[in-house]
Write a protein that holds these residues in place. Structure first.
Motif, short mmCIF file in Angstrom:
data_model
loop_
_atom_site.label_atom_id
_atom_site.label_comp_id
_atom_site.label_asym_id
_atom_site.label_seq_id
_atom_site.Cartn_x
_atom_site.Cartn_y
_atom_site.Cartn_z
N ILE A 1 97.05 18.91 -37.70
CA ILE A 1 96.57 19.09 -36.45
C ILE A 1 95.10 19.76 -36.73
O ILE A 1 94.23 19.27 -35.94
N GLU A 2 94.97 20.92 -37.60
CA GLU A 2 93.69 21.34 -37.82
C GLU A 2 92.83 20.54 -38.50
O GLU A 2 91.56 20.73 -38.42
N ASP A 3 93.16 19.69 -39.54
CA ASP A 3 92.20 18.67 -40.02
C ASP A 3 91.65 17.73 -39.00
O ASP A 3 90.68 17.24 -39.34
N ALA A 4 92.53 17.47 -37.91
CA ALA A 4 91.68 16.61 -36.91
C ALA A 4 90.81 17.42 -36.00
O ALA A 4 90.50 16.99 -34.95
N LEU A 5 90.45 18.54 -36.49
CA LEU A 5 89.75 19.48 -35.82
C LEU A 5 90.31 20.09 -34.15
O LEU A 5 89.56 20.07 -33.14
N LEU A 6 91.49 20.15 -34.28
CA LEU A 6 92.34 20.68 -33.10
C LEU A 6 92.61 22.06 -33.54
O LEU A 6 93.07 22.20 -34.53
N PHE A 7 92.94 22.90 -32.44
CA PHE A 7 93.32 24.19 -32.45
C PHE A 7 94.70 24.50 -31.79
O PHE A 7 94.97 24.28 -30.73
N PRO A 8 95.86 24.29 -32.76
CA PRO A 8 97.36 24.65 -32.37
C PRO A 8 97.47 25.86 -31.70
O PRO A 8 97.35 26.80 -32.25
N ARG A 9 98.00 25.88 -30.55
CA ARG A 9 98.49 27.13 -29.85
C ARG A 9 99.97 27.04 -29.33
O ARG A 9 100.35 26.18 -28.92
N THR A 10 100.81 28.16 -29.93
CA THR A 10 102.02 28.29 -29.44
C THR A 10 102.31 29.45 -29.10
O THR A 10 102.16 30.72 -29.50
N LEU A 11 103.60 29.51 -28.43
CA LEU A 11 104.45 30.61 -27.67
C LEU A 11 105.44 31.06 -28.54
O LEU A 11 106.46 30.02 -28.90
N PRO A 12 105.60 32.32 -28.96
CA PRO A 12 104.79 33.40 -28.71
C PRO A 12 103.76 33.80 -29.81
O PRO A 12 103.25 34.72 -29.95
N GLN A 13 103.90 32.74 -30.90
CA GLN A 13 103.10 33.24 -32.23
C GLN A 13 101.52 33.54 -31.91
O GLN A 13 101.31 34.39 -32.31
N SER A 14 100.72 32.44 -31.29
CA SER A 14 99.59 32.65 -31.19
C SER A 14 99.06 33.20 -29.70
O SER A 14 97.92 33.55 -29.51
N GLU A 15 99.96 33.00 -28.70
CA GLU A 15 99.66 33.37 -27.32
C GLU A 15 100.75 34.07 -26.81
O GLU A 15 102.11 33.51 -27.02
N GLN A 16 100.61 35.09 -26.21
CA GLN A 16 101.40 35.89 -25.45
C GLN A 16 100.96 36.61 -24.30
O GLN A 16 100.14 37.42 -24.47
N TYR A 17 101.25 36.49 -22.87
CA TYR A 17 100.74 37.04 -21.77
C TYR A 17 101.65 38.10 -21.43
O TYR A 17 102.85 37.73 -21.38
N PRO A 18 101.34 39.08 -20.52
CA PRO A 18 102.43 39.90 -19.95
C PRO A 18 102.94 39.54 -18.74
O PRO A 18 102.80 40.02 -17.50
N GLU A 19 103.61 38.04 -18.81
CA GLU A 19 104.02 37.60 -17.63
C GLU A 19 105.32 36.87 -17.78
O GLU A 19 105.99 36.92 -19.01
N THR A 20 105.91 36.31 -16.92
CA THR A 20 107.21 35.62 -17.10
C THR A 20 107.01 34.35 -17.89
O THR A 20 105.84 33.83 -18.07
N VAL A 21 108.22 33.97 -18.48
CA VAL A 21 108.20 32.86 -19.57
C VAL A 21 107.40 31.61 -19.03
O VAL A 21 106.55 30.95 -19.58
N LEU A 22 107.98 31.03 -17.77
CA LEU A 22 107.47 30.04 -17.19
C LEU A 22 105.77 29.99 -16.74
O LEU A 22 105.12 28.97 -16.96
N THR A 23 105.56 31.38 -16.35
CA THR A 23 104.12 31.66 -16.20
C THR A 23 103.12 31.56 -17.31
O THR A 23 102.18 30.89 -17.28
N ASN A 24 103.87 31.77 -18.43
CA ASN A 24 103.13 31.89 -19.67
C ASN A 24 102.77 30.38 -20.22
O ASN A 24 101.90 29.97 -20.78
#
Length: 211
Positions: free
Chosen positions: A58-81
């Motif tokens: 993915i990174e070699d294709a110049l894309l930035f992978p984002r995943t829950l909860p490793q790279s992203e986590q917000y103080p909200e419910t799971v579905l809202t995240n």
């Protein structure tokens, strides 16, 4: 005085290098298009090797992978995240790893559809791609062979794009999978769709109305 100045410069050098490294990392990410990488959190050694290689692809294709909860986590419910991550991404790549080996013993009505044990993936492998499909993201589904073959969006004929790539983990190495023509072709098509979605969504509204 020269000695003190030299010592101060040497002491500040590591800090400056850290700032430079952090700055370069930000720049590196700035040139990548963010995508939602949906995966399970509990992986065995072989699955982890596959996942690590997938991130590199993915990174070699110049894309930035984002995943829950490793790279992203917000103080909200799971579905809202999940919804927030879907809306702020330009594509979805979901990998459905084997999670639980289960057997249906009884049905509420009639006979069980099957009594043969089968592999089941993570619940979020059903939820996250479905929400991405509803939002209209380009979706690429990758499945470890035998996982959720009759369940949800991974069942035949129900998949949003009606196509997904299977990794035969029992007979296929990680390198063999990522070197296959099937993977390279599908991945190239998906990355093109992601870039198309990125350019479309970042165009001014006036330009879109004129098209």
């Amino acid at each position: 005085m020269h000695h003190a100045s030299s010592s101060t410069s040497q002491a500040n050098a590591p800090a400056a290098q850290q700032v430079s490294a952090a700055y370069n990392e930000c720049i590196d990410r700035a040139f990548r298009i963010p995508i939602f990488l949906s995966t399970a959190n509990s992986l065995n050694n072989v699955q982890q090797q596959f996942f690590n290689r997938l991130v590199l692809e993915i990174e070699d294709a110049l894309l930035f992978p984002r995943t829950l909860p490793q790279s992203e986590q917000y103080p909200e419910t799971v579905l809202t995240n999940i919804r927030r991550l879907v809306i702020s991404s330009y594509g979805m790549l979901a990998i459905n790893f084997r999670r639980f080996f289960v057997q249906i013993l009884e049905a509420n009505v009639g006979q069980p559809p099957t009594t043969t044990p089968f592999w089941q993936g993570s619940t979020f492998s059903q939820i996250e791609p479905s929400m991405a499909f509803q939002f209209g993201l380009p979706i690429l589904l990758v499945r470890e062979r035998g996982t959720d073959t009759t369940n949800g969006i991974w069942a035949g004929g129900i998949t949003p794009l009606n196509i997904f790539v299977e990794w035969d983990s029992d007979n296929q190495t990680v390198d063999e999978f990522f070197g296959s023509v099937q993977w390279r072709e599908v991945f190239a098509n998906w990355t093109a769709e992601v870039r198309g979605n990125y350019y479309l969504r970042t165009e001014p509204q006036f330009s879109l109305q004129m098209q």
